[in-house]
Design a protein around this motif. Structure first.
Motif, PDB file in Angstrom:
ATOM      1  N   ALA A  34      15.613  35.394  20.154  1.00 12.63           N
ATOM      2  CA  ALA A  34      14.122  36.191  20.692  1.00 12.63           C
ATOM      3  C   ALA A  34      13.263  34.864  21.334  1.00 12.63           C
ATOM      4  N   SER A  35      13.603  33.772  21.551  1.00 11.10           N
ATOM      5  CA  SER A  35      12.932  32.821  22.475  1.00 11.10           C
ATOM      6  C   SER A  35      13.208  32.586  23.645  1.00 11.10           C
ATOM      7  N   THR A  36      12.538  31.966  24.548  1.00  5.49           N
ATOM      8  CA  THR A  36      12.716  31.576  25.998  1.00  5.49           C
ATOM      9  C   THR A  36      13.294  30.059  26.038  1.00  5.49           C
ATOM     10  N   PRO A  37      14.299  30.036  26.842  1.00  7.31           N
ATOM     11  CA  PRO A  37      14.954  28.536  26.693  1.00  7.31           C
ATOM     12  C   PRO A  37      13.806  27.720  27.119  1.00  7.31           C
ATOM     13  N   TRP A  38      13.630  26.605  26.573  1.00  5.21           N
ATOM     14  CA  TRP A  38      12.673  25.575  26.694  1.00  5.21           C
ATOM     15  C   TRP A  38      13.013  24.548  27.770  1.00  5.21           C
ATOM     16  N   CYS A  39      14.318  24.122  27.883  1.00  2.00           N
ATOM     17  CA  CYS A  39      14.979  23.120  28.829  1.00  2.00           C
ATOM     18  C   CYS A  39      14.965  23.689  30.028  1.00  2.00           C
ATOM     19  N   THR A  40      14.405  22.690  30.872  1.00  2.00           N
ATOM     20  CA  THR A  40      14.550  22.885  32.441  1.00  2.00           C
ATOM     21  C   THR A  40      15.487  22.077  33.054  1.00  2.00           C
ATOM     22  N   ALA A  41      16.455  21.509  32.501  1.00  2.00           N
ATOM     23  CA  ALA A  41      17.372  20.866  33.136  1.00  2.00           C
ATOM     24  C   ALA A  41      18.562  21.610  33.406  1.00  2.00           C
ATOM     25  N   THR A  42      19.850  21.223  33.784  1.00  2.00           N
ATOM     26  CA  THR A  42      20.988  21.758  34.241  1.00  2.00           C
ATOM     27  C   THR A  42      21.870  22.058  32.853  1.00  2.00           C
ATOM     28  N   ALA A  61      33.762  16.678  29.665  1.00  2.00           N
ATOM     29  CA  ALA A  61      32.607  16.324  30.420  1.00  2.00           C
ATOM     30  C   ALA A  61      31.307  16.471  29.683  1.00  2.00           C
ATOM     31  N   ARG A  62      30.639  15.444  29.542  1.00  2.00           N
ATOM     32  CA  ARG A  62      29.201  15.549  28.806  1.00  2.00           C
ATOM     33  C   ARG A  62      28.246  15.585  29.690  1.00  2.00           C
ATOM     34  N   PHE A  63      28.162  14.887  30.822  1.00  3.05           N
ATOM     35  CA  PHE A  63      27.260  14.839  31.837  1.00  3.05           C
ATOM     36  C   PHE A  63      27.802  15.366  33.244  1.00  3.05           C
ATOM     37  N   LEU A  64      26.856  16.167  34.122  1.00  9.61           N
ATOM     38  CA  LEU A  64      27.150  16.906  35.421  1.00  9.61           C
ATOM     39  C   LEU A  64      27.985  15.985  36.327  1.00  9.61           C
ATOM     40  N   ASP A  65      27.802  14.537  36.371  1.00 11.22           N
ATOM     41  CA  ASP A  65      28.785  13.869  37.188  1.00 11.22           C
ATOM     42  C   ASP A  65      30.242  13.555  36.643  1.00 11.22           C
ATOM     43  N   ALA A  66      30.517  14.016  35.507  1.00 10.96           N
ATOM     44  CA  ALA A  66      31.932  13.950  35.148  1.00 10.96           C
ATOM     45  C   ALA A  66      32.703  15.269  35.285  1.00 10.96           C
ATOM     46  N   LEU A  67      32.022  16.108  36.004  1.00  8.54           N
ATOM     47  CA  LEU A  67      32.995  17.486  36.413  1.00  8.54           C
ATOM     48  C   LEU A  67      33.002  17.443  37.833  1.00  8.54           C
ATOM     49  N   PRO A  68      34.257  18.012  38.540  1.00 10.19           N
ATOM     50  CA  PRO A  68      34.496  18.070  39.621  1.00 10.19           C
ATOM     51  C   PRO A  68      33.306  18.359  40.762  1.00 10.19           C
ATOM     52  N   LEU A  69      33.103  17.985  41.899  1.00  9.29           N
ATOM     53  CA  LEU A  69      32.012  17.981  42.653  1.00  9.29           C
ATOM     54  C   LEU A  69      31.775  19.641  42.896  1.00  9.29           C
ATOM     55  N   PHE A 116      24.055  19.451  30.931  1.00  6.99           N
ATOM     56  CA  PHE A 116      24.904  18.501  31.500  1.00  6.99           C
ATOM     57  C   PHE A 116      23.479  17.302  31.900  1.00  6.99           C
ATOM     58  N   SER A 117      22.404  17.686  31.673  1.00  9.45           N
ATOM     59  CA  SER A 117      21.237  16.532  32.004  1.00  9.45           C
ATOM     60  C   SER A 117      21.142  15.708  30.821  1.00  9.45           C
ATOM     61  N   HIS A 118      21.089  16.167  29.669  1.00  3.36           N
ATOM     62  CA  HIS A 118      20.871  15.383  28.230  1.00  3.36           C
ATOM     63  C   HIS A 118      22.377  15.049  27.587  1.00  3.36           C
ATOM     64  N   GLY A 119      23.326  15.860  27.964  1.00  2.00           N
ATOM     65  CA  GLY A 119      24.592  15.614  27.499  1.00  2.00           C
ATOM     66  C   GLY A 119      24.551  16.064  25.863  1.00  2.00           C
ATOM     67  N   ALA A 153      24.469  23.243  39.651  1.00  2.00           N
ATOM     68  CA  ALA A 153      23.219  22.933  40.160  1.00  2.00           C
ATOM     69  C   ALA A 153      22.558  24.086  40.764  1.00  2.00           C
ATOM     70  N   GLY A 154      23.347  24.793  41.493  1.00  2.00           N
ATOM     71  CA  GLY A 154      22.788  26.163  42.295  1.00  2.00           C
ATOM     72  C   GLY A 154      22.590  27.295  41.503  1.00  2.00           C
ATOM     73  N   ALA A 155      23.017  27.227  40.331  1.00  2.00           N
ATOM     74  CA  ALA A 155      22.799  28.380  39.373  1.00  2.00           C
ATOM     75  C   ALA A 155      21.612  27.982  38.520  1.00  2.00           C
ATOM     76  N   GLY A 156      21.123  26.749  38.748  1.00  3.45           N
ATOM     77  CA  GLY A 156      19.962  26.283  37.688  1.00  3.45           C
ATOM     78  C   GLY A 156      20.301  26.536  36.268  1.00  3.45           C
ATOM     79  N   GLN A 157      19.393  27.238  35.454  1.00  2.00           N
ATOM     80  CA  GLN A 157      19.432  27.284  34.099  1.00  2.00           C
ATOM     81  C   GLN A 157      20.322  28.432  33.565  1.00  2.00           C
TER      82      GLN A 157
END
Length: 78
Positions: free
Chosen positions: A23-31, A54-62, A12-15, A69-73
């Motif tokens: 087998a990899s560790t997720p590399w993105c540190t965004a939401t 919804a493409r970006f976080l602000d398109a979702l209900p608060l 939701f940060s990059h859309g 955001a509270g769950a992180g990645q």
């Protein structure tokens, strides 16, 4: 932290859909949120079913923004 469902997540940060090989560790540190599905098409269908257009976080209900955001990645299904 939610268990990994597959190898796709919607960022939701990059859309965009991210692909994290199993087998990899997720590399993105965004939401982002894990999506069910073994293919890109299945993951995008799961994204649409769960978050609509919804493409970006602000398109979702608060309330949904706060959950993600509270769950992180590690945002999982509800």
């Amino acid at each position: 932290m939610q268990e990994r469902q597959g190898s796709y997540a919607w960022c939701f940060s990059h859309g965009v859909l991210h692909h994290f090989p199993a087998a990899s560790t997720p590399w993105c540190t965004a939401t982002w949120a894990w999506l069910a599905g073994e293919s890109r098409e299945e993951a995008l269908a799961a994204k649409t079913a769960r978050f609509g257009e919804a493409r970006f976080l602000d398109a979702l209900p608060l309330t949904e923004q706060l959950v993600l955001a509270g769950a992180g990645q590690s945002a999982g299904p509800r």
